[in-house]
Design a protein around this motif. Structure first.
Motif, mmCIF file in Angstrom:
data_model
loop_
_atom_site.group_PDB
_atom_site.id
_atom_site.type_symbol
_atom_site.label_atom_id
_atom_site.label_comp_id
_atom_site.label_asym_id
_atom_site.label_seq_id
_atom_site.Cartn_x
_atom_site.Cartn_y
_atom_site.Cartn_z
ATOM 1 N N ARG A 22 123.635 2.790 66.878
ATOM 2 C CA ARG A 22 122.573 1.554 66.480
ATOM 3 C C ARG A 22 122.396 1.514 64.847
ATOM 4 O O ARG A 22 123.207 0.611 64.341
ATOM 5 N N ASP A 23 121.613 2.324 64.531
ATOM 6 C CA ASP A 23 121.522 2.065 62.756
ATOM 7 C C ASP A 23 122.760 2.636 62.135
ATOM 8 O O ASP A 23 123.120 1.918 61.210
ATOM 9 N N HIS A 211 112.301 9.003 60.712
ATOM 10 C CA HIS A 211 113.346 8.147 60.419
ATOM 11 C C HIS A 211 113.447 7.780 59.124
ATOM 12 O O HIS A 211 112.929 6.892 58.633
ATOM 13 N N HIS A 213 115.622 6.744 55.506
ATOM 14 C CA HIS A 213 116.765 6.231 54.954
ATOM 15 C C HIS A 213 117.185 6.835 53.599
ATOM 16 O O HIS A 213 116.089 7.448 52.914
ATOM 17 N N ASN A 247 121.520 6.874 56.674
ATOM 18 C CA ASN A 247 120.248 7.508 57.388
ATOM 19 C C ASN A 247 120.586 9.172 56.919
ATOM 20 O O ASN A 247 121.517 9.579 56.573
HETATM 21 ZN ZN ZN Z 1 116.576 2.622 60.153
#
Ligand code: ZN
Ligand code: KIV
Length: 527
Positions: A22-23, A211, A213, A247
Motif C-alpha cells: 500500500r504505502d 508509522h 516516514h 517508510n
Molecule cells: Zn504513510
C-alpha cells in the motif's frame, strides 16, 4: 483483534505491520501487478508478518481486486485495507476483505491544523465527529479496526488525545500514530507515544502503532523510540520503499530488535532468514535497485574490503560483523552451475536461494539458465538471482521481448531490428537512432506507439568480468504516472530492450487501473 497476548504495552512482542503493497506501492514508479502483489503477500505471510496492508480498495478497481485476492491467499496474517473516513471508502474496504480469515479496516483522517484547514477544510469539531462516525461504521462491519490521525506528529496534543480517546471509544482496536511527513525526531516521537499512554484514559484498550516516514532519514530510529515508549506495532515496508523518501524499513526494524536484544528487549515473529529473499523480490517487481550500502540487504552490507578488516574477519568474524549474513538469508555468491547442470540441480539451487517457482516459470527460468550457461563461462548465485527475478517481474506481461539484432559502431547510423510479441501477435521492425540504445528504444516505440517519456536509464553489472550479465532499469513517465522496468541479460542492449518492455507493460496496467470507469479516488491514492 491482533494475536492474544500481543500488542499490550506490558508484553514484549512487537507486531510487524507491512505496508509494502500500500504505502510502498505509492512510491513514484513502483507499481505492481496483481500477480506480483500476491507473490509478495505470500512471502510476507510465510516470513511471519503479523499484518499485511494490501491496498486502498476505493482507489481503483485494481486496488480493490488486489486486496480481495491477497485476503483470499493469505493464511496467517491479518489482511488490512485502507479507507478514508467516508462511508463509501469504508464499505469498499469491508467488501474487499470479505474473504479474509482475519481482516482489518484501517481508516484515517487528518488532525493537524495545516491538514484540517487546507486539505480537509474542516473545523476540529467536525473532524472529531467524523472520527467517531467513521470508526463506528467500520467497527459495525469488522471487529478489527485501526484508526490513524494523519499528520499526528504536527497535531496539537490536546486535540490528538481527544481524537484518540474518541476513536477507541467508537471501537478502534489499534491506534496508529503517523509521522506522515517524516518531520519528527526520535526523542520527540517517543515522548508523543508516552504522552498518549499517560493522558488517554482508555489507551490500554488499543494497540499503539508507529508509522514513520523517512524524509529526514529517521524513520527507523523514530519507530524504535516509539516501541521503547510503549508502541507494540510497527508499520514498515520491505527495503523501506514508500511515499517520497519511503517508510521505516522492515529489515532494519526487525534486525535492530534481534541484534540489540540487550538494549531493546522485544520480540517479533519474523523468520529473519527470509529477509534477503523478500528484499530481492520487492526490488525485482518494483525495479527499484537496493542502494549498495543499504543496512541489512545492500550488496555491501556484509562485504569487507580493507586489509585490516579482512584480516580481522579471518581470525574471528565477530571482529567486524554484528550479525551473520546467513541470519538474514544471504549466502555467499558461489560458483554454482554450468551448462551440464540439469533441471533437478537447478531446482535445488533455486530452493537454496529461496525461490519456489511454478512449473511454467521453472521451465522458462531453466531455458534462460541454459542460454546463459552457453554464453557465460561461470554462472554464479547472483546470475541466477538476476535471471529468476527478471522472470518473476515479467510474469503476466502483454508485450514480450522476442529478439533483437543491433548494428552499432562508430560509423552510423546505428540500427536495431526488433521482434516483440504484442498480445499474442508477433511484430517486427527496423529502426535507427543516435546510438544503439536509442535505435532499440525507437524500434519499441514503432511497434508499441506511446507518449511516455524516458526519465531514467541505468545499467549495472550483476557479477564481475566482461561476460557479466547487465541489469538495466528504465523509468517511463506518462501523464504524471511513473513506472520502472528492469531487465537482465549478458547483452546490455537486450537487457535494455527487456527493461523498456517491462516498463511499458507496467504502464499498461497503470493506464487500465486509472481508466475512466475504474472507480477511483485520484486524490485518495496520493494520501
Ligand atoms: Zn504513510
Ligand atoms: O503516512 C501516513 O500518514 C499514512 C496514513 C494513511 C496512515 O500513510
Amino acid at each position: 483483534m491482533a494475536d492474544k497476548n500481543t500488542g499490550s504495552a506490558d508484553s514484549n512482542r512487537v507486531l510487524i505491520f507491512d505496508t509494502t503493497l500500500r504505502d510502498g506501492e505509492q512510491s513514484p514508479g513502483a507499481s505492481m501487478t496483481l500477480d506480483e502483489k500476491l507473490q509478495i503477500a505470500e512471502l510476507l505471510d510465510d516470513m511471519g508478518v503479523d499484518v499485511i496492508e494490501a491496498g486502498f480498495p476505493i482507489a481503483s478497481n485494481g486496488d480493490f481486486e488486489s486486496v480481495r485476492e491477497v485476503a483470499r491467499v493469505v493464511k496467517n496474517a491479518v489482511v488490512c485495507g485502507l479507507a478514508r473516513a467516508g462511508v463509501k471508502d469504508i464499505e469498499r474496504a469491508a467488501d474487499a476483505l470479505r474473504g479474509a480469515k482475519r481482516g482489518r479496516i484501517h481508516t484515517f483522517l487528518s488532525t493537524s491544523p495545516v491538514h484540517m484547514k487546507h486539505k480537509l477544510q474542516m473545523e476540529p469539531e467536525q473532524v472529531l465527529e467524523a472520527v467517531v462516525s467513521s470508526v463506528t461504521h467500520a467497527r459495525n462491519l469488522v471487529d478489527n479496526v485501526e484508526w490513524s490521525p494523519e499528520d499526528a506528529t504536527r497535531t496539537d496534543h490536546d486535540f490528538l488525545c481527544r481524537c484518540v480517546e474518541a476513536a477507541i471509544k467508537a471501537g478502534a482496536t489499534t491506534i496508529n500514530i503517523p509521522d506522515t511527513v517524516g518531520y519528527s525526531v526520535p526523542a520527540e516521537y517517543g515522548a508523543l507515544i508516552a504522552m498518549l499512554r499517560e493522558r488517554v484514559p482508555n489507551i490500554d484498550q488499543a494497540v499503539i502503532s508507529t508509522h514513520c516516514h523517512n524524509d529526514l532519514g529517521l524513520a527507523v530510529a523514530n519507530s524504535l523510540s516509539g516501541v521503547a515508549n510503549g508502541a507494540r506495532q510497527v508499520e514498515c515496508t520491505i527495503n523501506g520503499i514508500g511515499e517520497r523518501a519511503g517508510n521505516a524499513a522492515l529489515e532494519e526494524i526487525v534486525m535492530a530488535l534481534k541484534v540489540r536484544q540487550d538494549a531493546m528487549p522485544y520480540e517479533t515473529g519474523i523468520d529473519t532468514t527470509m529477509i534477503a529473499r523478500a528484499s530481492r523480490l520487492v526490488a525485482a517487481v518494483t525495479a527499484f535497485p537496493v542502494q549498495y550500502n543499504k543496512a541489512i540487504v545492500g550488496q555491501n552490507a556484509f562485504a569487507h574490503e580493507s586489509g585490516i578488516h579482512q584480516d580481522g574477519m579471518l581470525k574471528n568474524n565477530q571482529t567486524y560483523e554484528i550479525m551473520t549474513p546467513e541470519s538474514v538469508g544471504i549466502t555467499k555468491s558461489s560458483l554454482v552451475m554450468g551448462k551440464h547442470s540439469g533441471r533437478h540441480a537447478f531446482r535445488e539451487k533455486l530452493r537454496e536461494l529461496g525461490y519456489e517457482l511454478g512449473q511454467n516459470a521453472m521451465e522458462d527460468a531453466f531455458t534462460r539458465f541454459k542460454d546463459l550457461a552457453d554464453k557465460k563461462k561461470f554462472v554464479f548465485d547472483d546470475d541466477i538471482i538476476a535471471l529468476v527475478d527478471d522472470e518473476v517481474a515479467r510474469g503476466s506481461e502483454k508485450i514480450r521481448f522476442v529478439s533483437l539484432r543491433v548494428i552499432a559502431g562508430s560509423t552510423g547510423p546505428q540500427e536495431a531490428t526488433l521482434e516483440l510479441d504484442v498480445e499474442g501477435t508477433r511484430k517486427s521492425v527496423t529502426a535507427t537512432g543516435s546510438g544503439p540504445v536509442d535505435a532499440t528504444f525507437n524500434a519499441i516505440k514503432e511497434l508499441v506507439p506511446h507518449d511516455a517519456s524516458l526519465q531514467l536509464y541505468q545499467v549495472h553489472a550483476v557479477t564481475e568480468g566482461t561476460d557479466a550479465q547487465a541489469e538495466v532499469s528504465v523509468r517511463l513517465e506518462e501523464a504524471g504516472k511513473t513506472v520502472t522496468g528492469r531487465g537482465a541479460d549478458t547483452d546490455t542492449l537486450v537487457a535494455s530492450a527487456r527493461a523498456y518492455v517491462s516498463a511499458l507493460n507496467k504502464l499498461l496496467v497503470k493506464r487500465q487501473r486509472h481508466a475512466p470507469g475504474a472507480e477511483q479516488a485520484a486524490s485518495a491514492a496520493s494520501e
